[in-house]
Motif scaffolding. Structure first.
Motif: not given
Length: 266
Positions: A237-238, A248-254, A256-266
């Motif tokens: 994250e960060g 890179i951002v972190q968000k809780e999904i189900s 679970r801590k989930t890490y992804f790029c909000n810019n190039c993941q669509h």
């Protein structure tokens, strides 16, 4: 938690170390880590030769000469170490298999376990586990058919062991980053090209993880293979996305801590 690449790495490294070796002594320091009384466990495991080691999903199966199996699931925090007493990590050992003066230590089995089972019982344990994503028979056509009537979010689906075996929280993030797909994207919204890309990314990332020895600590003192995989996004994250350099951002999904790029993941 060790996932498919880590357990496959453990399997390939353990084969030349203990396959064909006789277990000279068994030490159980935590009875909850096994599934039968200690005396029974020792009676059926000691003086047995390890005939083969297999992996299924996140499990290892040690096949013993007498036909019994040891089923290992390391779960969260579990690890193994092989070597002499003076070389082992300074961690609490729950179960120890000895091969003369060499030992296989099972460490951190707070949730994990080493169960003594028959081959039929092992088969029953695996009856609801899904396809192996690196199996030669796991084709793109098969994956496309599996995804056709699937509902739910991508991240949650990849974590479902009844759908696909061996992928956990870390590698699901890595796969979705490589496929340029957001983890909370709904499966019915995927087009054919995105499904195909997900399939290719899944196989690529898992194979890369195996080639680089996963992320775990070394299995033995001179182990130079284990732990060379560097995460692209998970637990970063960060940090700058390796592809577009956005954070890179972190968000809780189900849950679970989930890490992804909000810019190039669509």
């Amino acid at each position: 938690m060790p996932e498919l690449p880590e357990m496959e790495t453990y399997k390939s490294l353990l084969q030349p170390l203990i396959s064909g070796q006789i277990i000279t002594q068994v030490t159980v320091n935590r009875e909850k880590s096994i599934n039968v009384p200690v005396n029974q466990f020792k009676a059926q495991v000691e003086n047995q030769k390890i005939e083969d080691i297999q992996r299924r999903a996140k499990y290892l199966i040690f096949h013993l000469q007498n036909g019994s199996c040891l089923l290992l699931h390391l779960m969260l925090g579990g690890k193994m170490f092989h070597g002499k007493e003076e070389d082992k990590p300074d961690r609490t050992v729950q179960v120890q298999l000895s091969f003369g003066n060499q030992h296989l230590y099972f460490i951190g089995l707070r949730l994990g376990y080493l169960h003594l089972l028959s081959p039929e019982m092992v088969k029953q344990e695996f009856q609801d586990i899904g396809s192996e994503p690196l199996d030669p028979n796991f084709s793109l056509d098969l994956f496309q058919n599996m995804m056709k009537n699937k509902r739910g979010k991508l991240k949650t689906t990849l974590l479902n062991q009844e759908f696909i075996a061996g992928i956990g929280n870390r590698y699901s993030d890595e796969i979705l980053w490589h496929a340029q797909l957001l983890p909370d994207k709904n499966i019915p919204d995927l087009d054919v090209a995105q499904v195909n890309r997900l399939y290719e990314s899944m196989r690529y990332i898992l194979q890369l993880g195996i080639q680089q020895g996963g992320y775990m600590d070394p299995l033995y003192k001179e182990d130079s293979k284990t732990g060379k995989y560097q995460m692209f996004v998970h637990d970063r994250e960060g940090a700058a996305c390796p592809r577009c350099h956005a954070p890179i951002v972190q968000k809780e999904i189900s849950s679970r801590k989930t890490y992804f790029c909000n810019n190039c993941q669509h």
